[in-house]
Design an enzyme around this catalytic site. Structure first.
Site, PDB file in Angstrom:
ATOM      1  N   TYR A  46       0.871  -1.178   0.000  1.00 45.68           N
ATOM      2  CA  TYR A  46       0.000   0.000   0.000  1.00 45.68           C
ATOM      3  C   TYR A  46       0.906   1.226   0.000  1.00 45.68           C
ATOM      4  CZ  TYR A  46      -4.189   2.593   1.552  1.00 45.68           C
ATOM      5  OH  TYR A  46      -5.244   3.459   1.653  1.00 45.68           O
ATOM      6  N   ARG A  50      -6.078  10.523 -10.689  1.00 40.74           N
ATOM      7  CA  ARG A  50      -5.392  11.132  -9.524  1.00 40.74           C
ATOM      8  C   ARG A  50      -4.917   9.996  -8.626  1.00 40.74           C
ATOM      9  NH1 ARG A  50      -5.649  10.203  -4.733  1.00 40.74           N
ATOM     10  NH2 ARG A  50      -7.654  10.975  -4.016  1.00 40.74           N
ATOM     11  N   LYS A  80      -5.891  -1.893  -2.752  1.00 43.95           N
ATOM     12  CA  LYS A  80      -7.038  -1.656  -1.847  1.00 43.95           C
ATOM     13  C   LYS A  80      -7.768  -2.961  -1.574  1.00 43.95           C
ATOM     14  CE  LYS A  80      -7.088   2.952  -1.388  1.00 43.95           C
ATOM     15  NZ  LYS A  80      -7.223   3.737  -0.162  1.00 43.95           N
ATOM     16  N   GLU A 140     -12.181   5.013  -6.517  1.00 39.95           N
ATOM     17  CA  GLU A 140     -10.868   5.279  -5.909  1.00 39.95           C
ATOM     18  C   GLU A 140     -10.008   6.110  -6.844  1.00 39.95           C
ATOM     19  OE1 GLU A 140     -10.192   3.733  -2.661  1.00 39.95           O
ATOM     20  OE2 GLU A 140      -8.731   5.339  -2.762  1.00 39.95           O
ATOM     21  N   ASP A 141      -9.470   7.166  -6.315  1.00 34.61           N
ATOM     22  CA  ASP A 141      -8.485   7.988  -7.012  1.00 34.61           C
ATOM     23  C   ASP A 141      -8.960   8.511  -8.370  1.00 34.61           C
ATOM     24  OD1 ASP A 141      -7.130   7.462  -4.738  1.00 34.61           O
ATOM     25  OD2 ASP A 141      -5.301   6.724  -5.664  1.00 34.61           O
ATOM     26  N   ASP A 191     -14.014   6.297  -1.586  1.00 38.57           N
ATOM     27  CA  ASP A 191     -13.068   6.151  -0.481  1.00 38.57           C
ATOM     28  C   ASP A 191     -12.352   7.462  -0.177  1.00 38.57           C
ATOM     29  OD1 ASP A 191     -11.530   4.749   1.377  1.00 38.57           O
ATOM     30  OD2 ASP A 191      -9.957   4.375  -0.101  1.00 38.57           O
ATOM     31  N   ASP A 192     -11.977   8.198  -1.221  1.00 39.45           N
ATOM     32  CA  ASP A 192     -11.205   9.426  -1.013  1.00 39.45           C
ATOM     33  C   ASP A 192     -12.053  10.537  -0.407  1.00 39.45           C
ATOM     34  OD1 ASP A 192      -8.739   8.441  -2.310  1.00 39.45           O
ATOM     35  OD2 ASP A 192     -10.080   8.299  -4.032  1.00 39.45           O
ATOM     36  N   ASN A 250      -0.489  11.485   0.103  1.00 37.07           N
ATOM     37  CA  ASN A 250       0.323  10.295  -0.176  1.00 37.07           C
ATOM     38  C   ASN A 250       0.949  10.402  -1.559  1.00 37.07           C
ATOM     39  OD1 ASN A 250      -0.499   8.879   2.225  1.00 37.07           O
ATOM     40  ND2 ASN A 250      -2.494   8.625   1.265  1.00 37.07           N
ATOM     41  N   ASN A 280      -5.136   7.359   7.615  1.00 32.24           N
ATOM     42  CA  ASN A 280      -5.347   6.809   6.270  1.00 32.24           C
ATOM     43  C   ASN A 280      -6.679   6.074   6.224  1.00 32.24           C
ATOM     44  OD1 ASN A 280      -5.106   4.901   3.931  1.00 32.24           O
ATOM     45  ND2 ASN A 280      -3.129   5.929   3.770  1.00 32.24           N
TER      46      ASN A 280
HETATM   47  N1  LIG Z   1      -4.618   9.856   3.942  1.00 37.84           N
HETATM   48  C1  LIG Z   1      -5.654   9.456   3.248  1.00 37.84           C
HETATM   49  O1  LIG Z   1      -6.404   8.553   3.684  1.00 37.84           O
HETATM   50  C2  LIG Z   1      -5.956  10.078   1.946  1.00 37.84           C
HETATM   51  C3  LIG Z   1      -5.082  10.926   1.355  1.00 37.84           C
HETATM   52  N2  LIG Z   1      -5.378  11.505   0.161  1.00 37.84           N
HETATM   53  C4  LIG Z   1      -4.356  12.338  -0.444  1.00 37.84           C
HETATM   54  O2  LIG Z   1      -4.840  13.639  -0.604  1.00 37.84           O
HETATM   55  C5  LIG Z   1      -4.206  14.232  -1.720  1.00 37.84           C
HETATM   56  C6  LIG Z   1      -5.241  14.977  -2.534  1.00 37.84           C
HETATM   57  O3  LIG Z   1      -6.284  14.141  -2.910  1.00 37.84           O
HETATM   58  P1  LIG Z   1      -7.580  14.773  -3.600  1.00 37.84           P
HETATM   59  O4  LIG Z   1      -8.173  15.792  -2.750  1.00 37.84           O
HETATM   60  O5  LIG Z   1      -8.463  13.699  -4.030  1.00 37.84           O
HETATM   61  O6  LIG Z   1      -6.845  15.421  -4.859  1.00 37.84           O
HETATM   62  P2  LIG Z   1      -7.280  16.511  -5.855  1.00 37.84           P
HETATM   63  O7  LIG Z   1      -6.172  16.665  -6.813  1.00 37.84           O
HETATM   64  O8  LIG Z   1      -8.627  16.203  -6.321  1.00 37.84           O
HETATM   65  O9  LIG Z   1      -7.374  17.849  -4.953  1.00 37.84           O
HETATM   66  C7  LIG Z   1      -6.253  18.523  -4.464  1.00 37.84           C
HETATM   67  C8  LIG Z   1      -6.705  19.797  -3.798  1.00 37.84           C
HETATM   68  O10 LIG Z   1      -5.556  20.486  -3.339  1.00 37.84           O
HETATM   69  C9  LIG Z   1      -5.528  21.787  -3.929  1.00 37.84           C
HETATM   70  N3  LIG Z   1      -4.143  22.150  -4.199  1.00 37.84           N
HETATM   71  C10 LIG Z   1      -3.312  21.571  -5.074  1.00 37.84           C
HETATM   72  N4  LIG Z   1      -2.111  22.188  -5.037  1.00 37.84           N
HETATM   73  C11 LIG Z   1      -2.212  23.170  -4.130  1.00 37.84           C
HETATM   74  C12 LIG Z   1      -1.320  24.166  -3.657  1.00 37.84           C
HETATM   75  N5  LIG Z   1      -0.063  24.232  -4.089  1.00 37.84           N
HETATM   76  N6  LIG Z   1      -1.755  25.025  -2.722  1.00 37.84           N
HETATM   77  C13 LIG Z   1      -3.013  24.934  -2.286  1.00 37.84           C
HETATM   78  N7  LIG Z   1      -3.900  24.024  -2.678  1.00 37.84           N
HETATM   79  C14 LIG Z   1      -3.500  23.149  -3.605  1.00 37.84           C
HETATM   80  C15 LIG Z   1      -6.347  21.699  -5.194  1.00 37.84           C
HETATM   81  O11 LIG Z   1      -6.796  22.976  -5.538  1.00 37.84           O
HETATM   82  P3  LIG Z   1      -7.726  23.253  -6.808  1.00 37.84           P
HETATM   83  O12 LIG Z   1      -9.062  22.704  -6.405  1.00 37.84           O
HETATM   84  O13 LIG Z   1      -7.703  24.710  -6.924  1.00 37.84           O
HETATM   85  O14 LIG Z   1      -7.115  22.516  -7.946  1.00 37.84           O
HETATM   86  C16 LIG Z   1      -7.443  20.729  -4.744  1.00 37.84           C
HETATM   87  O15 LIG Z   1      -8.449  21.400  -4.045  1.00 37.84           O
HETATM   88  C17 LIG Z   1      -3.479  13.107  -2.458  1.00 37.84           C
HETATM   89  O16 LIG Z   1      -2.096  13.209  -2.199  1.00 37.84           O
HETATM   90  C18 LIG Z   1      -3.995  11.844  -1.830  1.00 37.84           C
HETATM   91  O17 LIG Z   1      -2.997  10.855  -1.743  1.00 37.84           O
HETATM   92  C19 LIG Z   1      -6.570  11.299  -0.484  1.00 37.84           C
HETATM   93  C20 LIG Z   1      -7.477  10.448   0.055  1.00 37.84           C
HETATM   94  C21 LIG Z   1      -7.213   9.736   1.279  1.00 37.84           C
HETATM   95  C1  LIG Z   2      -5.152   6.737   0.782  1.00 35.37           C
HETATM   96  C2  LIG Z   2      -5.816   7.114  -0.451  1.00 35.37           C
HETATM   97  O1  LIG Z   2      -6.892   6.637  -0.754  1.00 35.37           O
HETATM   98  C3  LIG Z   2      -5.199   8.080  -1.308  1.00 35.37           C
HETATM   99  O2  LIG Z   2      -4.139   8.603  -0.976  1.00 35.37           O
HETATM  100  O3  LIG Z   2      -5.759   8.345  -2.366  1.00 35.37           O
HETATM  101 MG   LIG Z   3      -7.415   6.977  -2.760  1.00 33.58          MG
END
Ligand SMILES: NC(=O)C1=CN([C@@H]2O[C@H](COP(=O)(O)OP(=O)(O)OC[C@H]3O[C@@H](n4cnc5c(N)ncnc54)[C@H](OP(=O)(O)O)[C@@H]3O)[C@@H](O)[C@H]2O)C=CC1
Ligand SMILES: CC(=O)C(=O)O
Ligand SMILES: [Mg+2]
Length: 588
Positions: A139, A192, A210, A282-283, A305-306, A444, A488
């Site tokens: 993972y 993503r 997953k 997912e993603d 999931d996200d 991540n 996570n």
């Molecule tokens: N720990 C966990 O369980 C999980 C972790 N994650 C992690 O979260 C991260 C993001 O996932 P997700 O939200 O789906 O991704 P997205 O790409 O859909 O969203 C990213 C968000 O961050 C913003 N962003 C990107 N770059 C910047 C910056 N430099 N400054 C400010 N804001 C910024 C984007 O802005 P804008 O909308 O303007 O583009 C957007 O709102 C990934 O790394 C993923 O691995 C996700 C799910 C679960």
């Molecule tokens: C953990 C997870 O689902 C992610 O980083 O997208």
């Molecule tokens: Mg994910």
């Protein structure tokens, strides 16, 4: 067989719990393989009885050197194996030794994938027994690198690839998968992948990973899990130009072409597997993720999931953290870097339920920063619809540091996918007015984490309560060892899915996410708190998953969304009794 059916597990007869069910001990364990005790005889079968060379090549039944002399005789294995007979424990020890020899994480990943393709039960035995050590291998963070290089390490199909070429034929494609009784599908379109961006078809590593956790952590049987990658192309130029890329060589289809393919997939899934198959998105990039969830949430059993799993795990961590940082949930102020998850909404919902204050009001203590700065009312007209509820009255603020200074959050959460964005200045600022700032760096893999554990503890002078999406080693600062937790969604989705399956739920409801969150927070012990942890260790994950499953199933029954009747009296014991166990079975 009758006596097997009456098999007692943990003092509870499976049939006593659910007398009319055909399920018994094991989720859809129609052939009684899980219900059988370890020394009871079962038939190794594929479509026909597996024997001889093909038995050794059948990962579901292969036991390698663990085949006994009798089994070697009755299954035409004589001469195909060297003379030694070893038990599963010794095989496990040998493999763990050899995996530990590899210095490069990707080598460990490939070794684990090889094992999964060779001997499924041994793979899951390793994963269940060594979960904290092997989670970072199968993972995050290693799965991220595996996806980046998936074209080079691809050996055998581990899931279904559905590309634009399969338009009009998706139902047929589903029928090509060798298993029929599918209960959980994890699907990605690869746009993503973690915080690594668009990896196209190579995102397949994520559904595969997953679902490995669905089995190891949540006890869903491997044959009931289906990884799917929808390939509509990729906008990743590097991949498009890479000779080893395994996906469609075109830019991503969007609009009608994209939604028609997704719709055909969702329709075919329901037609082929019925109403109760769980589809976990997912993603997906958030410009599709929110829309897909809204579109199919009312017609299918879908879970993002996200958006939802992450929300549930973070809410659990925040609620648990109140024991360390003090105050009640409604007294805290939240600032997010990244606006793509559903965390903010679930926190607002929980506060609203606790305080009876309307949701529109509870949202006001939650602020979001996206790539254009703080989300404020003057930006409202140009915001995507899922960001609009967070556009509060405030003058424009361009960057995170200025937002921290202006909002003064007590909780700082990163889900931007961009590494090292919680700079020294940001963490010092949030620590300047909080005795114990709660800092969650969710992105991540490790390279994309908003900060490291070392940075969080050093820059806050050891005061931060910190957890991250990918794990960090314990860190010593001023003579004290700081152990950080892993925030996570892996804590939530396996138990959540199990709860849906064992109750026969037909829809996901927000109250189930809240129930899962509460169940997880309830598993944090005093000993964990004393170490500064806001999550329980993954070593207890099967018990945690059973607790989450029981809470989710209870909510499904309460909401009238469960179809498996009658409701088992003790849902926790029932959930535990349904879990797949990876120990070998004896073959007749
Ligand atoms: N720990 C966990 O369980 C999980 C972790 N994650 C992690 O979260 C991260 C993001 O996932 P997700 O939200 O789906 O991704 P997205 O790409 O859909 O969203 C990213 C968000 O961050 C913003 N962003 C990107 N770059 C910047 C910056 N430099 N400054 C400010 N804001 C910024 C984007 O802005 P804008 O909308 O303007 O583009 C957007 O709102 C990934 O790394 C993923 O691995 C996700 C799910 C679960
Ligand atoms: C953990 C997870 O689902 C992610 O980083 O997208
Ligand atoms: Mg994910």
């Amino acid at each position: 067989m009758e006596s097997t059916m009456k098999e007692m597990r943990d003092g509870v007869s499976v049939l006593d719990l659910d007398p009319k069910s055909t399920v018994g001990g094991g989720v859809e364990d129609v052939y009684g393989e899980d219900r059988a005790t370890e020394d009871q005889l079962v038939t190794p079968w594929t479509f026909s009885v597996a024997s001889g060379y093909s038995l050794l090549r059948d990962p579901q039944h292969n036991k390698g050197l663990a085949f006994t002399q009798n089994e070697r005789d009755s299954h035409y294995l004589r001469g195909l194996l060297p003379p030694a007979v070893v038990n599963q424990e010794l095989q496990e020890r040998k493999l763990m030794n050899s995996i530990r020899q590899y210095q490069v994480p990707l080598q460990k990943y490939v070794a684990m994938m090889d094992l999964q393709e060779r001997n499924q039960r041994l793979f899951y035995k390793l994963l269940v027994d060594n979960v904290e050590e092997l989670l970072p291998v199968v993972y995050t963070p290693t799965v991220g690198e595996a996806c980046q290089k998936y074209g080079s390490i691809f050996r055998r199909p581990q899931g279904l690839y559905i590309s634009l070429n399969e338009k009009g034929k998706i139902l047929e494609v589903l029928k090509n998968w060798p298993e029929r009784s599918i209960q959980v599908i994890v699907v990605t379109d690869g746009e993503r992948i973690l915080g690594l961006g668009d990896l196209g078809c190579q995102g397949m590593g994520i559904p595969v990973g997953k679902l490995a956790l669905y089995t190891a952590l949540g006890g869903l049987r491997p044959s009931s899990c289906l990884p799917v990658t929808i390939d509509v192309g990729t906008n990743n130029e590097e991949l498009l130009n890479n000779e080893f890329y395994i996906g469609l060589r075109q830019r991503r289809a969007t609009g009608k072409e994209y939604s028609e393919l997704l719709h055909e997939f969702m329709t075919a899934v329901k037609q082929n597997y019925g109403e109760k198959v769980l589809v976990q998105f997912e993603d997906f990039a958030n410009h599709n993720a929110f829309d897909l969830l809204a579109k199919y949430g009312t017609t299918h059993l879908v879970f993002n999931d996200d958006i939802q799993g992450t929300a549930s795990v973070v809410l659990a961590g925040v609620v648990a953290a109140l024991n360390l940082i003090g105050g009640s949930l409604n007294e805290h102020k939240f600032l997010f870097l990244g606006a793509g998850t559903g965390i903010a909404e679930l926190i607002a919902l929980e506060v609203s339920k606790r305080t009876k204050v309307p949701l529109e009001e509870t949202r006001k203590k939650i602020w979001l920063v996206d790539s254009k700065g703080l989300i404020v009312s003057s930006r409202k007209d140009s915001l995507q619809h899922f960001k609009q509820p967070w556009a509060h009255e405030h003058e424009p603020v361009k960057d995170l540091l200025s937002a921290v200074k202006a909002i003064k959050p007590t909780v700082l959460i990163g889900s931007s996918g961009v590494g090292r964005t919680f700079t020294k200045e940001v963490i010092e600022a949030v620590s300047s007015y909080n005795e114990k700032p709660l800092i969650l760096a969710l992105s991540n893999p490790t390279s994309q984490s908003e900060c490291t554990a070392e940075e969080a503890y050093t820059w806050s002078e050891g005061r931060a309560i910190f957890a991250s999406g990918s794990p960090f080693d314990p860190f010593e600062y001023n003579g004290k060892v700081y152990v950080s937790g892993q925030a996570n969604n892996a804590y939530i989705f396996p138990g959540f899915g199990l709860g849906l399956v064992i109750s026969g739920a037909i829809r996901v409801h927000d109250d189930m996410l809240l129930a899962a969150s509460e169940a997880l927070a309830g598993q944090v012990s005093k000993e964990n708190y004393d170490m500064g942890l806001i999550y329980p260790p993954f070593s207890n994950i099967r018990k945690i998953s059973a607790q989450i499953a029981a809470s989710v199933a209870a909510k499904a029954y309460e909401l009238g969304l469960a179809t498996r009747l009658p409701r088992p009296a003790d849902l926790f014991k029932y959930a535990e009794s349904c879990m797949y166990t990876p120990n070998y079975r004896s073959y007749r």
